[in-house]
Design an enzyme around this catalytic site. Structure first.
Site, PDB file in Angstrom:
ATOM      1  N   ILE A 121       0.845  -1.191   0.000  1.00 23.08           N
ATOM      2  CA  ILE A 121       0.000   0.000   0.000  1.00 23.08           C
ATOM      3  C   ILE A 121       0.883   1.245   0.000  1.00 23.08           C
ATOM      4  CG2 ILE A 121      -1.800   1.274   1.247  1.00 23.08           C
ATOM      5  CD1 ILE A 121      -2.584  -1.465   2.516  1.00 23.08           C
ATOM      6  N   ASN A 158      -2.234   4.223  -3.679  1.00 24.41           N
ATOM      7  CA  ASN A 158      -3.036   5.191  -2.937  1.00 24.41           C
ATOM      8  C   ASN A 158      -2.350   6.553  -2.812  1.00 24.41           C
ATOM      9  OD1 ASN A 158      -4.935   6.178  -0.625  1.00 24.41           O
ATOM     10  ND2 ASN A 158      -2.898   6.147   0.310  1.00 24.41           N
ATOM     11  N   TYR A 160      -4.411  17.980 -10.508  1.00 20.40           N
ATOM     12  CA  TYR A 160      -5.027  16.861  -9.796  1.00 20.40           C
ATOM     13  C   TYR A 160      -6.060  16.158 -10.674  1.00 20.40           C
ATOM     14  CZ  TYR A 160      -7.023  14.194  -5.922  1.00 20.40           C
ATOM     15  OH  TYR A 160      -7.460  13.178  -5.102  1.00 20.40           O
ATOM     16  N   LYS A 204      -5.606  12.238 -12.025  1.00 24.12           N
ATOM     17  CA  LYS A 204      -6.557  11.181 -11.678  1.00 24.12           C
ATOM     18  C   LYS A 204      -7.219  10.603 -12.920  1.00 24.12           C
ATOM     19  CE  LYS A 204      -5.895  10.864  -7.295  1.00 24.12           C
ATOM     20  NZ  LYS A 204      -5.268   9.625  -6.754  1.00 24.12           N
ATOM     21  N   THR A 246      -9.649  13.905   5.575  1.00 26.72           N
ATOM     22  CA  THR A 246      -8.202  13.747   5.608  1.00 26.72           C
ATOM     23  C   THR A 246      -7.526  15.117   5.564  1.00 26.72           C
ATOM     24  OG1 THR A 246      -8.022  13.653   3.196  1.00 26.72           O
ATOM     25  CG2 THR A 246      -8.400  11.560   4.347  1.00 26.72           C
TER      26      THR A 246
END
Length: 240
Positions: free
Chosen positions: A6, A78, A145, A149, A182
């Site tokens: 991860i 991630n 961003y 993605k 987060t």
């Protein structure tokens, strides 16, 4: 032994994923810049924006896995960064480069190494790419961003196409976790409206307690990835 690698496992969704996979009795390798040591999983300190070094460190992780009795292999890409939230003409070249190195290049390189390594195994092999709704919805101030993605979504699809006729294929999946409580959300809410005109929307989500908890997201990801709910190459949104 079930193995999970991860990236970005030291905080946020990544740390929640590490904790959940550990609770499910996986042997977990967490790749992040953290230098902490843990008893229940292997923390590997690496700067994933330094691609050459990251490649060698990831190869060392794979060498460690060779010594184990492997029953499944999972790579979760991630790690990511929002970068500076500004209109494109106000972005610094070095910040653009760093975001693409972390969000895109590291995922491509690690996936490539993982697929090559996995050729020696006939067990279940999965790559999960953590995507975002920003992959298909443009936001002023988020050009890097959003674009990064979108690239990750295409990586997910392309791996599936390339692997579908292999004897022991690697299955690839993408998940858009939604708006999660987060540090990235903290950064978003602190942005000036001149740089990010949608900032009030995200402030309202926090105010109204509409953010997912990382632990909830980690459990949902684990449950979906270990069921028959997704086809290889598919990217889904947890909010749908």
């Amino acid at each position: 032994m079930d193995i999970a690698i991860i990236t970005g496992g030291s905080k946020g969704i990544g740390r929640a994923l590490v904790n959940h996979y550990v609770s499910e009795k996986y042997k977990v390798f967490s790749l992040s810049r953290s230098h902490e040591k843990f008893d229940d999983f292997t923390q590997v300190s690496v700067d994933l924006t330094d691609i050459s070094t990251a490649e060698h460190i990831f190869e060392d992780v794979l060498d460690q896995i060779k010594e184990l009795d492997v029953t499944s292999l999972t790579l979760i890409n991630n790690a990511g960064r929002l970068g500076d939230i500004k209109h494109l003409e106000n972005l610094r070249p070095e910040d653009i480069s760093k975001s693409f190195q972390l969000n895109v290049t590291s995922a491509f390189v690690l996936s490539s190494l993982f697929i090559e390594f996995g050729k020696a195994y006939s067990c279940s092999k999965k790559i999960l790419n953590i995507s975002s709704g920003a992959a298909s919805s443009a936001y002023a101030g988020w050009s890097v961003y959003c674009a990064s993605k979108a690239a990750i979504d295409m990586l997910t699809s392309t791996i599936a196409i390339e692997q579908k006729n292999k004897e022991n294929p690697v299955h690839s999946f993408g998940i858009r976790p939604g708006v999660v409580d987060t540090e990235m959300q903290t950064q978003i809410r602190s942005t000036d409206a001149e740089d990010f005109e949608n900032v009030d929307k995200f402030k309202e989500l926090k105010k109204n307690d509409q953010l997912y908890k990382p632990e909830f997201v980690a459990q949902r990801i684990f449950d979906i990835l270990n069921s028959d709910q997704m086809k290889s190459g598919e990217t889904i949104d947890l909010r749908e």
